[in-house]
Enzyme design. Sequence first.
Site, PDB file in Angstrom:
ATOM      1  N   ASP A  73      39.806  76.077  10.213  1.00 17.33           N
ATOM      2  CA  ASP A  73      38.746  75.825   9.223  1.00 17.33           C
ATOM      3  C   ASP A  73      38.204  74.412   9.379  1.00 17.33           C
ATOM      4  OD1 ASP A  73      41.309  74.965   8.294  1.00 17.33           O
ATOM      5  OD2 ASP A  73      40.503  74.676   6.287  1.00 17.33           O
ATOM      6  N   GLU A 138      43.493  74.428   5.843  1.00 17.44           N
ATOM      7  CA  GLU A 138      44.024  73.069   5.828  1.00 17.44           C
ATOM      8  C   GLU A 138      43.120  72.140   5.030  1.00 17.44           C
ATOM      9  OE1 GLU A 138      45.254  69.071   6.811  1.00 17.44           O
ATOM     10  OE2 GLU A 138      43.282  69.885   7.219  1.00 17.44           O
TER      11      GLU A 138
END
EC number: 3.5.1.18
Length: 385
Positions: A73, A138
């Site tokens: 991400d 994250e």
Amino acid sequence: MSEQTHPTLQLARELIARASVTPEDAGCQQIIGKRLQALGFQLESMVFEDTTNLWARRDSQPGGLFCFAGHTDVVPAGDLDKWNTPPFEPTDIDGVLFGRGAADMKGSLAAMVVACERFIAKHPEHKGSISFLITSDEEGPFINGTTRVIDTLEARNEKIRWCIVGEPSSTSYCGDIIKNGRRGSLTGDLQVWGIQGHVAYPHLARNPVHQAAPALHELAETVWDEGNDYFPPTSFQISNLHAGTGAGNVIPGTLHVSFNLRYSTENTAEQLKDRILRIFDGYGLDYAIHWTHNGQPFLTTDSGELVQATREAVKSVTGHLPKLSTAGGTSDGRFIAPTGAEVLELGPVNASIHKVNEYVSHNDLIELTDMYEQTLINLLVNDKE
Ligand SMILES: [Zn+2]
């Protein structure tokens, strides 16, 4: 091989082209999974709520389990007008690759995969096992990502011995700094109650600002610890403070204060909480507090195998030993280290992360691939060929 066609750059471009804004993975893990499957990795997709995680593992000979950890991400692109090139169209200009996630951390993921491909081609019967722990959570609330994967692994007693997280750890050139730990982070949200009233009649009111001020002063002045060889002293900072109705003639009824401690391994969250509550109690405050423990500190000392293997690997590429550092924010290493794993962060230069026009230099990714491959050799090949 020319820079433009280096397999790490090609894979990095493929990943950047996927607009995987947290918690989206946008198919990145599928691209990586396919490459790992071709090397003999067993893939396990772990989907928790909105988050897709990939656990991939390849067992060879007996020995420790090495893990490459990272995230697919990225943070949002932000103001598109400020980008010189579209954030999700990887663009190469003068030896630099531009795109959201180039440095944080799709470039590192690409380097890990290519390093593995090369390593396994040369050492198919290496000792130990290699794994990948990849999340798409994250940059977000980090609830359903690495921490849930680690819970799953712990429940079946699957233990990582060495872990490299691909966070961009470098500052002026690739490999100048390795993060061998991170400080802990503890947030407190404090509410202090007084009695609201007219400023002209203070005897009928109780001002929570006046009551809390000496306690806040004491918190700001407290030396929590002196730090140690690896960590700077624990720091306390007030981040938000609010009281009052907006009117100039009203004593406020409540005060809200938020504060954060970045703490060293000389303290625990519980010790810090105890000391803070004792200070509030000492001033007789009428209060409530809500704690958020964002992460424990972790430390991988330089006597461990991973630090030695990685430092030597970096030196073999750059000619210089990297510096060890525990500075900076938190990372997913905090979820992996408590299992007993040795954890390090090694990645490209971090100058542009989370900014517009994020970039990584071709050279960083090419060298990073060599560093990761050499680390695998140092740890998993007996007689270093
Ligand atoms: Zn990152």
